[in-house]
Design a protein around this motif. Structure first.
Motif, PDB file in Angstrom:
ATOM      1  N   ASN A 292     -54.211  -2.030  47.777  1.00  0.00           N
ATOM      2  CA  ASN A 292     -55.447  -1.354  48.190  1.00  0.00           C
ATOM      3  C   ASN A 292     -55.667  -1.365  49.690  1.00  0.00           C
ATOM      4  OD1 ASN A 292     -56.514  -3.170  45.430  1.00  0.00           O
ATOM      5  ND2 ASN A 292     -56.281  -0.945  45.342  1.00  0.00           N
ATOM      6  N   MET A 293     -54.623  -1.617  50.481  1.00  0.00           N
ATOM      7  CA  MET A 293     -54.794  -1.645  51.923  1.00  0.00           C
ATOM      8  C   MET A 293     -53.531  -1.165  52.633  1.00  0.00           C
ATOM      9  SD  MET A 293     -52.641  -4.309  52.929  1.00  0.00           S
ATOM     10  CE  MET A 293     -53.237  -4.725  54.553  1.00  0.00           C
ATOM     11  N   ILE A 294     -53.749  -0.689  53.821  1.00  0.00           N
ATOM     12  CA  ILE A 294     -52.648  -0.426  54.744  1.00  0.00           C
ATOM     13  C   ILE A 294     -53.184  -0.604  56.148  1.00  0.00           C
ATOM     14  CG2 ILE A 294     -53.073   2.072  54.765  1.00  0.00           C
ATOM     15  CD1 ILE A 294     -50.036   2.414  55.272  1.00  0.00           C
ATOM     16  N   CYS A 295     -52.447  -1.329  56.966  1.00  0.00           N
ATOM     17  CA  CYS A 295     -52.821  -1.493  58.365  1.00  0.00           C
ATOM     18  C   CYS A 295     -52.095  -0.449  59.207  1.00  0.00           C
ATOM     19  CB  CYS A 295     -52.465  -2.894  58.861  1.00  0.00           C
ATOM     20  SG  CYS A 295     -53.544  -4.186  58.244  1.00  0.00           S
ATOM     21  N   VAL A 296     -52.865   0.362  59.896  1.00  0.00           N
ATOM     22  CA  VAL A 296     -52.343   1.304  60.889  1.00  0.00           C
ATOM     23  C   VAL A 296     -53.116   0.986  62.165  1.00  0.00           C
ATOM     24  CG1 VAL A 296     -51.996   3.714  61.518  1.00  0.00           C
ATOM     25  CG2 VAL A 296     -51.802   3.016  59.116  1.00  0.00           C
ATOM     26  N   GLU A 297     -52.436   0.345  63.115  1.00  0.00           N
ATOM     27  CA  GLU A 297     -53.101  -0.353  64.202  1.00  0.00           C
ATOM     28  C   GLU A 297     -52.744   0.257  65.556  1.00  0.00           C
ATOM     29  OE1 GLU A 297     -51.701  -4.380  63.697  1.00  0.00           O
ATOM     30  OE2 GLU A 297     -51.441  -4.016  61.553  1.00  0.00           O
ATOM     31  N   ALA A 298     -53.746   0.745  66.251  1.00  0.00           N
ATOM     32  CA  ALA A 298     -53.534   1.321  67.585  1.00  0.00           C
ATOM     33  C   ALA A 298     -53.499   0.221  68.624  1.00  0.00           C
ATOM     34  CB  ALA A 298     -54.653   2.306  67.903  1.00  0.00           C
ATOM     35  N   GLY A 299     -52.483   0.243  69.491  1.00  0.00           N
ATOM     36  CA  GLY A 299     -52.397  -0.814  70.478  1.00  0.00           C
ATOM     37  C   GLY A 299     -51.511  -0.492  71.667  1.00  0.00           C
TER      38      GLY A 299
END
Length: 323
Positions: A292-299
């Motif tokens: 139920n999750m996905i990390c899509v991380e701007a950095g």
């Protein structure tokens, strides 16, 4: 009582009301800041780490994944929501200035100051009420515990802004070198998106892009195919999207766009899902929460950003709720 037909309008029983305004409250013994727009969208931020722990649309539907075992009492970094990573992504044993810092630095485990709010009114709306609210948070060397000051003895100032709008959420950070010598840093917005079924999720905007695969030994650099990314096992990659920061990265589920992320001065996108390894994490729950999750991380985490004395740097992301 004598009736006065020409009494001031302010004393009339029925008076024109103010346009609906965003409501901002400090709750949980001064440990959280929440904001709600007149149309119902809401956001909640812990002062510990300035971590966003909830973002809901006008119907009350949650957009972020928060572990059922996430610590929300300031005892450790929050598992879920949007923790802010600074001044190091992961650990960097070969980078002398940050070598002794804990995983992902100290910003997500320090108490921030709430600096205040600002709002903007809607245009072309029937109610004329607030269409967005911006919440500002500050962190400086004086806010750090002694261990963090000793591990990273540089004078700095951070202003982190969280802007809740009717169509999405914007997060931005300003970094200032307030000392007399240069230093380097990395920064990341570690966004945990809530989805219904990871097996039906695809991520576009990363096609034909260079990426670092952190799960290989040794860590390898590759180029992604021209097709969209799907997740069927543990993933931990740092992408440099070929389209640049202004080209959106889109999370879709069952073929329908769900979230769109555009970036400003944040050149990398980290994609992470622990898969079944999540069950071995003490603060990750439920055990099958990876579905139920996905990390899509701007950095900005590939290499280092350098600030000379008195210089500032700014970066941010805009997440649009496409559904």
């Amino acid at each position: 009582m004598v009736d006065r037909p020409k009494k001031p309008s302010a004393l009339n029983p029925v008076s024109p009301g103010l346009a609906p305004q965003a409501q901002v409250n400090i709750t949980h013994a001064n440990s959280r800041v929440s904001a709600v727009l007149p149309t119902g969208e809401s956001v909640e931020i812990l002062l510990y780490g300035a971590t966003i722990v909830s973002w809901k649309d006008a119907t009350g539907k949650e957009k972020l994944f928060l572990s059922q075992k996430a610590a929300l009492d300031g005892s450790k970094a929050v598992r879920g929501g949007i923790p802010l990573v600074f001044p190091v992504f992961g650990k960097a044993p070969d980078h002398a200035a940050t070598a002794t810092l804990p995983q992902h630095g100290f910003a997500r485990t320090s108490r921030w100051e709430f600096l205040g709010k600002s709002t903007s009114e809607g245009s072309g709306t029937t109610d004329g009420g607030d269409s967005s609210v911006k919440l500002d948070f500050g962190l400086s060397q004086s806010n750090l515990d002694e261990a963090s000051k000793e591990a990273w003895p540089y004078a700095f100032g951070l202003i982190y802004s969280v802007t809740l709008g009717r169509e999405g959420l914007m997060t931005s950070v300003v970094v200032r070198n307030e000392g007399e010598s240069a230093w380097e840093f990395q920064v990341l917005m570690h966004t945990y998106f809530r989805i219904n079924d990871i097996s039906k999720v695809s991520v576009s905007g990363l096609e034909t892009s260079s990426y670092i695969d952190k799960l290989t030994t040794p860590i390898s650099t590759n180029t992604s195919p021209s097709s969209t990314l799907s997740i069927s096992s543990k993933i931990d990659r740092v992408y440099t999207p070929a389209g640049g920061p202004s080209a959106p990265v889109v999370i879709a589920e069952a073929g329908k766009p769900k979230f769109s992320i555009t970036r400003d001065n944040l050149n990398e996108v980290v994609v992470w899902n622990p898969w079944t390894d999540g069950a071995s994490m003490a603060d990750f729950a439920p055990a099958d929460g990876y579905r139920n999750m996905i990390c899509v991380e701007a950095g900005a985490v590939k290499g280092w950003q350098k600030l000379e004395a008195g210089e500032t740097w700014e970066g941010g992301q805009i997440v649009t709720d496409v559904v």
